[in-house]
Design a protein around this motif. Structure first.
Motif, short mmCIF file in Angstrom:
data_model
loop_
_atom_site.label_atom_id
_atom_site.label_comp_id
_atom_site.label_asym_id
_atom_site.label_seq_id
_atom_site.Cartn_x
_atom_site.Cartn_y
_atom_site.Cartn_z
N GLN A 163 -2.01 5.00 3.53
CA GLN A 163 -3.12 4.04 3.46
C GLN A 163 -3.63 3.95 4.77
O GLN A 163 -4.64 4.19 5.02
CB GLN A 163 -2.62 2.66 2.77
N ARG A 193 -20.87 -5.33 6.35
CA ARG A 193 -20.75 -4.18 7.28
C ARG A 193 -19.35 -3.49 7.01
O ARG A 193 -19.27 -2.21 6.90
CB ARG A 193 -20.68 -4.58 8.73
N LEU A 238 -15.71 0.30 13.24
CA LEU A 238 -14.26 -0.37 12.55
C LEU A 238 -13.13 0.41 12.59
O LEU A 238 -12.00 -0.07 12.92
CB LEU A 238 -14.63 -0.98 11.15
N SER A 255 -23.43 2.98 3.58
CA SER A 255 -23.37 4.03 2.49
C SER A 255 -21.80 5.00 2.88
O SER A 255 -21.69 5.15 4.10
CB SER A 255 -24.43 4.81 2.36
N LYS A 293 -17.37 3.85 11.75
CA LYS A 293 -16.42 4.53 12.81
C LYS A 293 -16.38 3.51 13.80
O LYS A 293 -15.14 3.47 14.53
CB LYS A 293 -17.08 5.50 13.11
N SER A 313 -18.81 -1.68 11.52
CA SER A 313 -18.77 -0.97 10.19
C SER A 313 -18.55 0.46 10.61
O SER A 313 -18.32 0.95 11.68
CB SER A 313 -20.27 -1.09 9.89
N LEU A 334 -9.74 7.39 8.33
CA LEU A 334 -10.56 8.51 7.78
C LEU A 334 -11.89 8.09 6.94
O LEU A 334 -12.80 8.43 7.28
CB LEU A 334 -9.50 9.38 7.29
N LYS A 335 -11.52 6.92 6.03
CA LYS A 335 -12.64 6.67 5.19
C LYS A 335 -13.63 5.89 5.85
O LYS A 335 -14.89 6.23 5.90
CB LYS A 335 -12.12 5.53 4.26
N LEU A 336 -13.30 5.12 7.11
CA LEU A 336 -14.35 4.52 7.91
C LEU A 336 -15.15 5.48 8.81
O LEU A 336 -16.15 5.23 8.83
CB LEU A 336 -13.50 3.34 8.80
N TYR A 337 -14.40 6.62 9.18
CA TYR A 337 -15.15 7.44 9.94
C TYR A 337 -15.95 8.46 9.22
O TYR A 337 -16.77 9.01 9.59
CB TYR A 337 -13.92 8.33 10.63
N SER A 338 -15.48 8.48 7.92
CA SER A 338 -16.41 9.39 7.05
C SER A 338 -17.38 8.58 6.33
O SER A 338 -18.23 9.08 5.57
CB SER A 338 -15.58 9.93 5.93
N LYS A 339 -17.81 7.53 6.72
CA LYS A 339 -18.80 6.81 6.01
C LYS A 339 -20.19 7.28 6.34
O LYS A 339 -20.48 7.92 7.62
CB LYS A 339 -18.92 5.40 6.69
N PRO A 397 0.85 -1.05 -0.06
CA PRO A 397 -0.06 -0.17 -0.01
C PRO A 397 0.89 1.08 0.09
O PRO A 397 2.01 1.18 0.37
CB PRO A 397 -0.69 -0.15 1.29
N PRO A 398 0.43 2.58 -0.29
CA PRO A 398 1.00 3.73 -0.25
C PRO A 398 1.14 4.12 1.05
O PRO A 398 0.47 3.58 2.05
CB PRO A 398 0.18 4.69 -1.15
N PHE A 450 -9.61 -0.11 14.02
CA PHE A 450 -8.12 -0.15 13.18
C PHE A 450 -7.44 0.77 14.30
O PHE A 450 -6.14 0.63 14.33
CB PHE A 450 -8.42 0.74 12.13
N TRP A 500 -5.58 6.72 5.58
CA TRP A 500 -6.88 6.89 4.70
C TRP A 500 -7.93 5.65 5.20
O TRP A 500 -9.12 6.17 4.98
CB TRP A 500 -6.47 6.52 3.35
N ASP A 501 -7.39 4.70 5.36
CA ASP A 501 -8.59 3.42 6.09
C ASP A 501 -9.25 4.17 7.15
O ASP A 501 -10.62 4.06 7.26
CB ASP A 501 -7.76 2.45 6.31
N GLU A 527 -3.60 -3.81 -3.81
CA GLU A 527 -3.51 -2.97 -2.64
C GLU A 527 -2.64 -1.80 -2.87
O GLU A 527 -2.76 -0.97 -2.21
CB GLU A 527 -2.57 -3.82 -1.39
N SER A 562 -9.34 4.32 -0.36
CA SER A 562 -9.40 3.19 0.66
C SER A 562 -10.87 2.54 0.24
O SER A 562 -11.71 2.75 0.46
CB SER A 562 -9.27 3.49 2.01
#
Ligand code: SF4
Lengths: 302, 619, 247
Positions: free
Chosen positions: A47, C79, A222, C107, A220, A218, A53-58, A43-44, A226, A50-51, C68, C42
């Motif tokens: 990564q 989930r 998850l 979502s 935040k 799922s 932040l992505k999960l928190y931004s769901k 991964p970069p 992390f 980003w993982d 990756e 991601s």
């Protein structure tokens, strides 16, 4: 006892942040290592961040009741508290208020928090995962506790800053790993299990119990797990460095030490398959425990 | 009213009388609560007088023996816990539970009052004779309390009684032995005689007292009666029995073995072949008492049984701590008595509440009750963290003290054994809370509501004590120090939050504050960091694409820890069954042997010989 | 875990609409932008591998092409996942599971139709048991044509999707909330009037302000009718059969 509020507040905020940042890099290192061993690029750099932040931004976040959410707060809180009680170069005010035993038991608080939250999700995959995680804890803590007892005997104290000071006074010969190599080896093995890495990775087991504790996590939720992973890598490596590698004289050597400590299990994990639960317990109660007991007797004979 | 021991005993026996008369009245619970509160107040008021000993004006002359009572620091410490446990149990039974939850509220209130009165009498004993009388009263009062639910409880209580009578006889034998040798039964006379006794005498006394009091403590290998006897008792009765009843055995051991004989003397008793001394032997027995019952608890399928087995295991920590003999160890052991009483009472009360609502304590038939009984859940959560000995609850502090004392005294293997017990406890209490309160809610429990205030009140109050004495262990240590100094140990150096020692500190104020602050930060990150969450139905759950229905049990409760038990399951059979079988066989052989002797040999002559021997010893 | 019957009908859903881009605050805009960027970097993939095309995934994931590198990882449960990868044909039976899985995902979520079977039925066009257009039942972001598509094509599909997520254009998932009634209609047409998943799409649309004109309609009204009586919520099968007979 005199309280230096300013200093304490700084420690309270800075130490978890540092731990998180270092932990992120450790996660990255683990993933890169895995990729290199599998002859991939990996991964970069950003990564892991980003993982999270992505999960928190769901947009949508599934909750299975208040306990599910409170448990995540307990998990994060326990982790943050744990980081604060670790002795690292320049920050050890709080480390004087607890000792190795306190820290070991404090390390179980986030696990318990996670366990409660996962069970609140009413998913048997999660419950099986937790049952296995606790079983693994019972397995790896036996050799680990023996090594802690050995260290306490050797240094004559359970205070972590004291242990570091004793080791640093004597230089390289004073290191726990030199003084009690058998215990250091046993602790290294139990560290592998503590981090839940193969061959002891029984509680995530994606192909078997659908990632166990993380099944119903799922967004935040998850993401917080992390974050917990980052903290966990950091904590375990710092604890090992403190007990066996003389702690950190300064941040440069300290970082080198903890990254080396993490790199060992992260490399080994890629070349093993997974044991069955009972095999994990049997194996950990046999070999590392035997090594640790011999090491303990060696320490006590001196 | 000037607070004195007389007033305390008068209140206790007055309560007993009142309950005998008015135990059926719906207000009986409230009345006894008030009387327990008054007893507690008297005890608190007695605290300054303890240094000289709070004597009772009550004194008898029976057959030339004078009976009198006096409360010292140790007895006071146990009395506070006794009265507290009784107060909360009575509170639990004062409302709905007393009216609908039990077959006979009268039996409960009377037996509770009788137990408290008997225990206070025991704790205030001034000589060995009053100690023995108190001991027998406690045994029988306990029996009365255990039989009240009938059915299997009667059998379990009967088993207890047999053990209890055997223990009583052992204590009596020890008392007679001391009387013959020391020429008096007063504590002063005993204390004066003790230092000069021979090793053989010491062995005899240690074994007799160990058996006698060890049975009440359910010390290994006399542990088999307790779980059933406590588990089968109704909720608040089990809470009271579990919290304090067994500690009477510890009290006896403390006063005779630790106080009069002294730990130093135990060191002199070397075992013939192995070269271990008696103290180490006791400590290893304590460690085994921690480990074996804890792992038996792990296997239980009935919540109350699980708790009762843990009660046995936790007793080991107390004795282990005291036997270490350092200030930290003794304080840790005694503090564990207090801490254990608080959370064990909560756990039994919560299970009493669950049984009251659902009618079962079977761990395979519950689940998901957190949505229906949230207050009970919170109480249980606090209590299991205490029982497991994790921060921030009080169980952690006392266990930490025991661990630390063991390490400081250079006993790492015992330390490891104690920690293994704790790990087993964590596993089993998690199974408890998971199977009862978490996971899937069953259809038949959908209509359940939280228990009324009279029941959740005591649970929550006690669980707050569990937390507060964990946050500020200094509060509970104030009580412990009274007992510790009266036992003849130096007082421990402590502050509100914990200890400062040369070899490592513990400051619970800092630990818990940081934990709470950390949770605050965590809450900030979690709640503000992401979008608001939406609660979903429990059947909206991952099942590999399968559609869940209520017809499908989607809850993992049966055979929890399957992997672990596949490994250690057989050990139970080989190790424990054989151990227990051995004890049973030994008892059988002895019984059969003596039975045969009585039957075949000339019975009258034997009887005569025994009587003459007994009289000769006494006179 | 409250046991109310699903779905919760929030009618009218007027107040539950998403605010337009111009109504957002500056901070919100920045946060959304960061979120979008991270979402595109991601991606956790849930493989729904019933069709033949699954065989092309291992090379894409492992050392040959290594997904990756662009932040993609396989995940296990819906989930945790962002992308639902449907690799090929779907029988009526598996479609039910796909819909449940899709609804359990969080979502923003993306669906990739993989191979011609998901586009137009492919070589199973004549089959009585397979569905022809995946897009009728759940909103699809990207189709990858081919029978079966090669790893290069798969990667191209992923890169395309990443670009659209980054640009805020991969919004098919919103369509499911806004036009839930239409999707549900297709689903009911296939599975029967009493079709019901344990998820609560309408409630979610209301909770997260994702509702639109087509969220409620004649088909969601049926949901309401069956929700309380559906066997999924604890009513015995016989009673349900009675109800069926009477309606
Ligand atoms: S598109 Fe081709 S390869 Fe893919 S599932 Fe259909 S028939 Fe198989």
């Amino acid at each position: 006892m005199d309280f230096d509020w300013q200093h304490m507040l700084i420690e309270l905020l800075v130490m978890p942040t540092l731990a998180f940042v270092v932990g992120l890099v450790m996660v990255l290192m683990a993933r890169r290592l895995r990729a290199r061993i599998e002859r991939r690029v990996g991964p970069p750099f950003w990564q892991p961040l980003w993982d999270i932040l992505k999960l928190y931004s769901k947009r949508t976040q599934v909750s299975h009741g208040h306990m599910h959410e409170i448990s995540i707060i307990v998990l994060l809180g326990g982790m943050i508290a744990m980081e604060v009680f670790l002795p690292v170069p320049g920050f050890d005010t709080f480390a004087h208020h607890g000792d190795a035993l306190t820290l070991i038991y404090l390390m179980m608080v986030p696990t318990l928090g996670m366990a409660l939250g996962v069970s609140a999700c009413a998913n048997p995959n999660g419950s099986i995962g937790i049952a296995r995680a606790l079983t693994a804890m019972l397995a790896y803590d036996v050799p680990f506790i023996i090594t802690v007892a050995g260290a306490a005997m050797l240094y004559g104290t359970t205070s972590l800053p004291e242990i570091i000071a004793i080791q640093q006074q004597q230089g390289l010969e004073g290191w726990g790993a030199v003084q009690m190599p058998l215990l250091a080896l046993a602790a290294l093995i139990s560290m592998q299990a503590m981090l839940g890495k193969e061959p002891f990775e029984i509680y995530v087991a994606p192909a078997e119990i659908a990632t166990g504790p993380m099944t119903e996590m799922s967004g935040k939720f998850l993401g917080s797990m992390f974050i917990m992973q980052c903290f966990q890598l950091y904590t375990v490596s710092v604890l090992y460095t403190t007990l066996f590698l003389g702690g950190g004289e300064n941040w440069a050597t300290f970082l080198i030490k903890i990254f080396v400590v993490v790199a060992i299990p992260m490399t080994l994990t890629n070349i093993f398959p997974r044991y069955k639960t009972e095999a994990v317990v049997a194996w950990l109660w046999k070999w590392p425990t035997a090594i640790a007991l011999v090491g303990l007797f060696v320490v006590m004979m001196r | 009213m000037i607070p004195s021991l007389d007033l305390l005993l008068a209140l206790a026996f007055g309560n007993l009388g009142l309950m005998l008369l008015a135990g059926r009245n719906p207000t009986a619970g409230l009345l006894s609560m008030i009387l327990y509160a008054l007893q507690g107040w008297v005890l608190v008021m007695l605290m300054p007088a303890l240094a000289e000993g709070a004597a009772s004006g009550l004194a008898f002359q029976v057959f030339g023996w004078s009976l009198s009572w006096e409360l010292n620091g140790l007895g006071w410490f146990f009395a506070i816990i006794t009265v507290g446990a009784a107060f909360f149990s009575a509170w639990f039974a004062a409302g709905a539970w007393g009216v609908q939850g039990t077959r006979s509220p009268w039996a409960f209130h009377v037996t509770l009052a009788a137990n408290v009165a008997a225990m206070l009498l025991l704790l205030a004993s001034r000589d060995l004779l009053t100690l023995f009388i108190g001991w027998e009263l406690v045994t029988w009062a306990g029996y009365a309390m255990m039989i009240q639910s009938g059915g299997p409880a009667t059998r379990a209580a009967y088993k207890y009684l047999i053990y209890g009578v055997a223990g009583g006889l052992a204590v009596l034998a020890a008392v007679v032995l001391i009387q013959v040798q020391a020429g008096g039964l007063g504590f002063a006379a005993v204390a004066a005689w003790m230092p000069g006794i021979s090793t053989g005498m010491l062995w005899a006394l240690m074994l007799l007292l160990g058996v006698g009091f060890g049975i009440k403590m359910a010390f290994l290998p006399f542990h088999r009666w307790q779980a059933e006897a406590y588990g089968e008792s109704p909720g608040p009765a089990a809470a009271f029995l579990g919290a304090i009843s067994s500690r009477m055995g510890l009290f006896g051991l403390l006063i005779l073995l630790v106080h009069f004989i002294g730990l130093a003397r135990l060191d002199e008793l070397l075992l013939p072949l192995i070269g271990l001394d008696a103290r180490i032997l006791w400590m290893w027995l304590s460690a085994l008492t921690i480990i074996i019952p804890t792992f038996i608890a792990l296997k239980q399928n009935d919540a109350r049984m699980l708790l009762a087995w843990h009660g046995i295991g936790q007793g080991g920590y107390m004795l282990l701590g005291v036997l270490v003999g350092s200030e930290l160890g003794v304080a840790g052991g005694l503090l564990h008595v207090f801490n254990y009483a608080t959370y064990q009472a909560v756990l039994f009360l919560v299970m009493g509440a669950v049984v009251y609502r659902t009618g079962t304590a079977h761990l395979d038939r519950l689940g998901g009750l957190i949505t229906r009984m949230p207050l009970s859940y919170v109480a249980m959560l606090f209590a299991i963290i205490g029982l497991a000995g994790l921060p921030p609850m009080n169980g952690f502090v006392s266990k930490w003290m025991v661990y630390k004392a063991l390490l400081d005294e250079g006993l790492p293997l015992l330390f490891v054994a104690a920690v293994i017990g704790t790990l087993g406890t964590i596993l089993s209490v998690f199974k408890l809370i998971h199977n009862v309160f978490l996971g899937q809610l069953r259809v038949e429990h959908e209509q359940i509501r939280e228990v009324p205030f009279s029941m959740w009140g005591p649970m929550i109050a006690l669980s707050l004590i569990v937390f507060i004495t964990g946050y500020m262990p200094g509060l509970a240590l104030d009580l412990v120090m009274v007992a510790q100094t009266s036992l003849g140990f130096a007082a421990l150096d402590y502050h509100l939050g914990g200890f400062v020692t040369d070899t490592g500190n513990l400051n619970m104020l800092a630990v818990v504050s940081v934990l709470l602050l950390g949770m605050g930060i965590g809450a900030g990150i979690f709640l503000l960091g992401g979008n608001k969450s939406k609660r979903v139905h429990q059947l909206d759950n991952y099942a590999g694409g399968h559609f869940l229905t209520t017809e499908v049990r989607y809850h993992y409760s049966h055979h929890f820890y399957a992997g672990l038990l596949r490994l250690i399951g057989p050990w139970y059979i080989t190790l424990i069954k054989r151990l227990e079988g051995g004890i049973a066989a030994l008892t059988d052989t002895l019984a059969a042997g003596s039975d045969g002797l009585y039957r075949t040999a000339y019975t009258p002559i034997l009887m005569l010989a025994a009587t003459v021997l007994g009289l000769a010893l006494v006179l | 875990m409250n046991q109310q019957n699903f779905p919760v009908q929030v009618a009218p859903l007027e107040s539950c609409r998403e605010p337009g881009p111009e109504e957002r605050s500056m901070l919100r805009k920045v946060l959304d932008r960061v979120g979008q960027y991270c979402q595109s970097r991601s991606l956790f993939v849930l493989h729904y591998c019933t069709g033949c095309g699954a065989i092309e995934l291992p090379p894409s994931m492992t050392s040959r092409f290594d997904l990756e590198r662009v932040g993609m990882q396989p995940m296990v449960t819906p989930r945790q996942a962002d992308i639902l990868l449907i690799t090929g044909y779907l029988s009526v039976k598996t479609l039910k599971r796909v819909i449940l899985t899709y609804e359990q995902m969080q979502s923003p979520k993306y669906v990739m139709g993989f191979g011609s079977c998901t586009i137009n039925g492919g070589m199973y066009w004549n089959s009585y048991a397979t569905v022809k257009r995946l897009g009728d039942y759940i909103p699809v972001d990207t189709y990858i044509a081919g029978c079966m598509p090669r790893p290069e094509a798969i990667q191209q599909g992923f890169l395309d999707l990443i670009e659209r997520i980054d640009g805020g254009r991969a919004v098919a998932w919103k369509d499911y909330y806004r036009n839930y009634d239409r999707y549900l209609g297709h689903q009911q047409h296939l599975f029967g009037r009493d079709w019901l998943t344990p998820t609560d799409v309408v409630g979610e649309a209301a909770h997260y302000r994702l509702a639109g004109d087509g969220t409620l309609g004649p088909h969601t009204a049926l949901l309401d009718q069956y929700a309380g009586y559906h066997q999924a919520w604890g009513v015995p099968r016989e009673q349900y059969a009675e109800l069926e007979a009477s309606s």
